[in-house]
Structure formats: C-alpha cells, structure tokens
Motif scaffolding. Structure first.
Motif, PDB file in Angstrom:
ATOM      1  N   ARG A  90       0.826  -1.208   0.000  1.00  0.00           N
ATOM      2  CA  ARG A  90       0.000   0.000   0.000  1.00  0.00           C
ATOM      3  C   ARG A  90       0.861   1.260   0.000  1.00  0.00           C
ATOM      4  O   ARG A  90       0.587   2.218  -0.737  1.00  0.00           O
ATOM      5  N   LYS A  91       1.903   1.280   0.821  1.00  0.00           N
ATOM      6  CA  LYS A  91       2.764   2.462   0.893  1.00  0.00           C
ATOM      7  C   LYS A  91       3.513   2.673  -0.409  1.00  0.00           C
ATOM      8  O   LYS A  91       3.675   3.811  -0.870  1.00  0.00           O
ATOM      9  N   PHE A  92       3.995   1.582  -1.005  1.00  0.00           N
ATOM     10  CA  PHE A  92       4.707   1.718  -2.269  1.00  0.00           C
ATOM     11  C   PHE A  92       3.783   2.286  -3.345  1.00  0.00           C
ATOM     12  O   PHE A  92       4.163   3.203  -4.088  1.00  0.00           O
ATOM     13  N   LEU A  93       2.572   1.755  -3.449  1.00  0.00           N
ATOM     14  CA  LEU A  93       1.648   2.203  -4.480  1.00  0.00           C
ATOM     15  C   LEU A  93       1.212   3.642  -4.250  1.00  0.00           C
ATOM     16  O   LEU A  93       1.028   4.401  -5.208  1.00  0.00           O
ATOM     17  N   ALA A  94       1.050   4.034  -2.993  1.00  0.00           N
ATOM     18  CA  ALA A  94       0.692   5.425  -2.699  1.00  0.00           C
ATOM     19  C   ALA A  94       1.798   6.379  -3.133  1.00  0.00           C
ATOM     20  O   ALA A  94       1.540   7.505  -3.580  1.00  0.00           O
ATOM     21  N   ARG A  95       3.031   5.907  -3.033  1.00  0.00           N
ATOM     22  CA  ARG A  95       4.181   6.750  -3.367  1.00  0.00           C
ATOM     23  C   ARG A  95       4.521   6.725  -4.846  1.00  0.00           C
ATOM     24  O   ARG A  95       4.894   7.747  -5.417  1.00  0.00           O
ATOM     25  N   ARG A  96       4.373   5.570  -5.498  1.00  0.00           N
ATOM     26  CA  ARG A  96       4.868   5.413  -6.865  1.00  0.00           C
ATOM     27  C   ARG A  96       3.792   5.087  -7.902  1.00  0.00           C
ATOM     28  O   ARG A  96       4.104   4.955  -9.083  1.00  0.00           O
ATOM     29  N   ALA A  97       2.550   4.951  -7.498  1.00  0.00           N
ATOM     30  CA  ALA A  97       1.494   4.623  -8.462  1.00  0.00           C
ATOM     31  C   ALA A  97       0.216   5.381  -8.133  1.00  0.00           C
ATOM     32  O   ALA A  97      -0.880   4.810  -8.108  1.00  0.00           O
ATOM     33  N   ASP A  98       0.357   6.689  -7.885  1.00  0.00           N
ATOM     34  CA  ASP A  98      -0.826   7.493  -7.605  1.00  0.00           C
ATOM     35  C   ASP A  98      -1.539   7.830  -8.921  1.00  0.00           C
ATOM     36  O   ASP A  98      -1.125   7.398 -10.010  1.00  0.00           O
ATOM     37  N   GLU A  99      -2.607   8.601  -8.845  1.00  0.00           N
ATOM     38  CA  GLU A  99      -3.433   8.838 -10.024  1.00  0.00           C
ATOM     39  C   GLU A  99      -2.671   9.503 -11.178  1.00  0.00           C
ATOM     40  O   GLU A  99      -2.848   9.099 -12.337  1.00  0.00           O
ATOM     41  N   PRO A 100      -1.798  10.490 -10.936  1.00  0.00           N
ATOM     42  CA  PRO A 100      -1.032  11.042 -12.067  1.00  0.00           C
ATOM     43  C   PRO A 100      -0.185   9.992 -12.777  1.00  0.00           C
ATOM     44  O   PRO A 100      -0.053  10.027 -14.008  1.00  0.00           O
ATOM     45  N   THR A 160       0.830   5.678 -22.689  1.00  0.00           N
ATOM     46  CA  THR A 160       1.990   5.009 -23.270  1.00  0.00           C
ATOM     47  C   THR A 160       1.573   3.720 -23.968  1.00  0.00           C
ATOM     48  O   THR A 160       0.574   3.092 -23.585  1.00  0.00           O
ATOM     49  N   PRO A 161       2.327   3.269 -24.964  1.00  0.00           N
ATOM     50  CA  PRO A 161       1.993   1.998 -25.643  1.00  0.00           C
ATOM     51  C   PRO A 161       2.030   0.798 -24.701  1.00  0.00           C
ATOM     52  O   PRO A 161       1.200  -0.107 -24.818  1.00  0.00           O
ATOM     53  N   ALA A 162       2.990   0.784 -23.772  1.00  0.00           N
ATOM     54  CA  ALA A 162       3.119  -0.361 -22.868  1.00  0.00           C
ATOM     55  C   ALA A 162       2.010  -0.392 -21.824  1.00  0.00           C
ATOM     56  O   ALA A 162       1.603  -1.465 -21.370  1.00  0.00           O
ATOM     57  N   GLY A 163       1.544   0.767 -21.410  1.00  0.00           N
ATOM     58  CA  GLY A 163       0.498   0.831 -20.392  1.00  0.00           C
ATOM     59  C   GLY A 163       1.012   0.797 -18.969  1.00  0.00           C
ATOM     60  O   GLY A 163       0.218   0.774 -18.026  1.00  0.00           O
ATOM     61  N   PHE A 164       2.320   0.793 -18.782  1.00  0.00           N
ATOM     62  CA  PHE A 164       2.891   0.839 -17.437  1.00  0.00           C
ATOM     63  C   PHE A 164       4.287   1.444 -17.519  1.00  0.00           C
ATOM     64  O   PHE A 164       4.888   1.535 -18.603  1.00  0.00           O
ATOM     65  N   LEU A 219      -3.390  -3.594  -5.423  1.00  0.00           N
ATOM     66  CA  LEU A 219      -3.306  -3.095  -6.799  1.00  0.00           C
ATOM     67  C   LEU A 219      -4.670  -2.610  -7.271  1.00  0.00           C
ATOM     68  O   LEU A 219      -4.765  -1.615  -8.000  1.00  0.00           O
ATOM     69  N   GLY A 220      -5.726  -3.320  -6.877  1.00  0.00           N
ATOM     70  CA  GLY A 220      -7.071  -2.903  -7.240  1.00  0.00           C
ATOM     71  C   GLY A 220      -7.480  -1.603  -6.569  1.00  0.00           C
ATOM     72  O   GLY A 220      -8.156  -0.764  -7.184  1.00  0.00           O
ATOM     73  N   ARG A 221      -7.066  -1.418  -5.328  1.00  0.00           N
ATOM     74  CA  ARG A 221      -7.372  -0.160  -4.624  1.00  0.00           C
ATOM     75  C   ARG A 221      -6.746   1.028  -5.343  1.00  0.00           C
ATOM     76  O   ARG A 221      -7.362   2.083  -5.485  1.00  0.00           O
ATOM     77  N   ALA A 235      -3.414   0.356  -9.958  1.00  0.00           N
ATOM     78  CA  ALA A 235      -2.017   0.472 -10.376  1.00  0.00           C
ATOM     79  C   ALA A 235      -1.776  -0.218 -11.717  1.00  0.00           C
ATOM     80  O   ALA A 235      -2.095  -1.399 -11.873  1.00  0.00           O
ATOM     81  N   PRO A 236      -1.208   0.486 -12.689  1.00  0.00           N
ATOM     82  CA  PRO A 236      -0.960  -0.104 -14.013  1.00  0.00           C
ATOM     83  C   PRO A 236       0.348  -0.874 -14.039  1.00  0.00           C
ATOM     84  O   PRO A 236       1.360  -0.414 -14.579  1.00  0.00           O
ATOM     85  N   LEU A 237       0.336  -2.061 -13.464  1.00  0.00           N
ATOM     86  CA  LEU A 237       1.518  -2.923 -13.430  1.00  0.00           C
ATOM     87  C   LEU A 237       1.134  -4.307 -13.954  1.00  0.00           C
ATOM     88  O   LEU A 237       0.007  -4.769 -13.709  1.00  0.00           O
TER      89      LEU A 237
END
Length: 378
Positions: A17-27, A35-39, A78-80, A83-85
């Motif tokens: 959760r902390k990683f996603l909040a820091r590195r996968a926020d809405e922006p 992007t073509p890759a989507g992540f 990831l669902g919360r 996250a595009p991973l």
C-alpha cells in the motif's frame, strides 16, 4: 487472505500500500494510460525489487514460497490503487499456470526470471469464439522432426500480450490439447494491441502461423493444468475487484461527508445514505466471499473451485455496482474525464468479463451442483 491476517501478511499489505501510494498514484496511472506499454518500466522494477513478484514461487526458484493468500493481498492493493503494473498477467496468471503444469524443466527455465520481474509472461486463454472453456481450443499444434512444435491460430484479449517476453497458451494437436510456450518475437507471430473500455490495462490479439513453440507439461495436460490454474486466477482477479470496491466506497463516503448542498453535507440526505449503505453491504459481502475462496484455495478444500467461481461471479458484480454508485454520489463531476470515478467504473466493466462473465461462472456452479449439463465443445 483470511479474516485475521498474520503479522507477516499485515506487513505485506502495508508495504504494498505504501509503495503504491508513493509510486502509483493517479497522475502515474494517467501517464501510463498514454503510453503503448500501459505501465512504467521504472515503477515495475522498483515493485519487483520488493520481492512481490515471487511470493508464490518456491524458494528453490528464488521465490518466497508463500501461497494464494499473499498474492491475493497484493492484488487487492493493486485494485485499490488501480495500479498499471503487469502483476496480474505475469504473476497471478502465468506463474500460476507454470506452477500447476508440474513441469520441472519449464519451472527451472521460467520461474527464476519471473520471480524477480526480469522477464514477464502472459497467458493466451480465449480465442475468437469468445468461449473461456479450455476444451474449445482451436489453435493448432503440429509436431515436426526432432520434437519441434509449430502453432497456428489466434488468441485474443491476452492481458499485456504486447509487452510480455513469453506467451503461454493451449493448442490442439492430434491426440489432445497441450500447453505451449512461445517466445516474444518468434517467427510467424504478430501481436496487435486492442482498444478496450479500460485504458489502465492493456490487452492484445496474437496471431500465429507456423510459430515455433516449446511444450510445457505432459502432452495432453493443458485442460487439467488450466482447470487447476484458472480457479486461482479467478480468486486473484476477484481480490483486485474487492480492492477497487473498497476504494470507491471510501471515496464516496468521504465525498458525502464533505460536499455540502443547501447548507448540509450531502451524506445527511436519505438518498445518499442509502447508496452508501448499499455499497457498504456489497463491499462486506464481496470481502467475505473472497476470504472464503482464498481460505479454500490455500487449504486445498474440496469446494475450492466452486468457491473461486462464486467469488468471481459476485465480487466483479459488486465492484461494478459500487463503481456506478460512486459516480452517482459524486454527481456531475463524477462523469468527467478528469475524475477518478470513471476509471474505476471502466476497470469494473472490464473485470466482469476478463476471465468469463458471471453467466460463465454461474453455469459452472450449476454444472458442479448437477443442475445443468455441460455444453458440448464446438
């Protein structure tokens, strides 16, 4: 995932959760959509360095030797975050298929790199017939001299199919249906990105003409392997939907508390109260359904496959209902491109059909209970 998480599982949830909040926020999500890759490759590498890609992989292949509960925890987070991973495609699907194949050589070859995220894999399940039943496979496999295989056919709706390094798929040969491994860029294979309602998850069409492939598992094992692997994939995708449901519920309630109309918070109006209450019931029911399915899978219970289909049939539907209600609670702003609500609604729409719609899962339940006859393959 169980009703009471262990200390290690709580730590895993908080780490993710902390990683996603820091590195996968809405922006970050919106930037990845363009992007073509989507992540973002950099975010993926950081994510993999946390050891999250090898949770279910045995230690001898460099994994953490955990089980379905831990993978479901990560999928829920990831669902919360939306996250595009490529975790679902490479870990929840491909790793599960390899592990269930009981092929030691394939595990030695694929799992060490998949567990560290150095390589990514995808699984081609559905064909243009749009039937998710593995017995309906029509992609053809022919064996040539020296045990070399060639595949011809089409797989569609392959999650992360354009960016995966390896594609796993089922194909029919002279004696049955086998499981095969195809390297990205193999001769005779083309990969085409598809446009779907959910721009936060990439899917592809894969066409093959005499494409070289390597067999995975026993000659006719594909259906048995997928019958074991798909219930786990159903659970993992249901976990993602439960995470999304939790997020839209939280955001709807927070907005209802702070948005005022006629001098009062809109949450004080009965119509909004009812919507939030119904969303809460949906979320709690979906969470409980998921927890039972995970517990059944982790304990190899007799009802594991049934529990997985129940979770798939209910959790995606609950996510879709709650995502729609979240838009209604937010009013006009919830319909705008700039607002998060429509992103979750589109993911809910996509999840509801990604591994078969609720009719597919309910049909399986009816057959398993003796209430319906299996459909003949076409």
């Amino acid at each position: 995932m169980v009703a009471e998480l262990t200390a290690d599982q709580r730590s895993l949830r908080e780490l993710t959760r902390k990683f996603l909040a820091r590195r996968a926020d809405e922006p970050v999500v919106r930037a990845a959509m363009e992007t073509p890759a989507g992540f973002d490759e950099g975010v993926w590498r950081e994510f993999a360095e946390l050891g999250l890609c090898g949770l279910a992989v045995p230690a001898r292949y460099g994994g953490a030797n955990c089980g379905p509960a831990e993978v479901a925890i990560v999928m829920r987070e990831l669902g919360r975050a939306l996250a595009p991973l490529p975790f679902f495609s490479s870990v929840a699907l491909a790793q599960t298929v390899v592990l269930q194949s009981d092929d030691a050589a394939a595990s030695d070859r694929l799992l060490p790199d998949l567990a560290t995220g150095r390589r990514r894999a995808a699984v081609g399940l559905v064909e243009p017939s749009w039937r998710w039943d593995p017995t309906t496979v029509r992609t053809a496999a022919t064996e040539h001299d020296g045990g070399q295989w060639r595949l011809s056919g089409t797989k569609t709706f392959v999650v992360d199919g354009t960016t995966a390094d390896v594609i796993l798929l089922a194909a029919r040969h002279s004696t049955g249906v086998g499981l095969f491994e195809v390297e990205a860029g193999a001769p005779g294979m083309s990969r085409t990105a598809l446009t779907t309602i959910d721009q936060t998850r990439r899917v592809a069409r894969i066409d093959m003409t005499e494409t070289p492939a390597r067999q995975v598992g026993a000659s006719n094992a594909a259906i048995d392997v997928l019958d074991r692997a798909l219930p786990l994939a159903y659970i993992y995708l249901a976990a993602e939907s439960v995470g999304g449901t939790e997020c839209v519920l939280t955001r709807a309630v927070d907005y209802a508390r702070t948005r005022t109309q006629f001098g009062r918070p809109i949450g004080s109006f009965q119509a909004i109260k009812h919507k939030c209450a119904d969303m809460h019931v949906d979320y709690e029911t979906a969470r409980s359904t998921l927890e039972h399915a995970v517990s059944s899978a982790a304990g190899a219970a007799d009802d594991a496959a049934t529990s997985a289909s129940i979770a798939a049939a209910f959790c995606h539907h609950a996510f879709l209902r709650c995502a729609a209600e979240n838009i209604q609670v937010h009013g006009g702003i919830g319909f705008t491109w700039e607002h998060h609500a429509h992103l979750y609604y589109k993911r809910a729409q996509a999840n509801s059909v990604l591994l078969g719609d609720d009719a597919h899962h309910r049909r399986f339940l009816a057959i398993s209970l003796g209430l319906a006859e299996p459909q003949p393959s076409r």
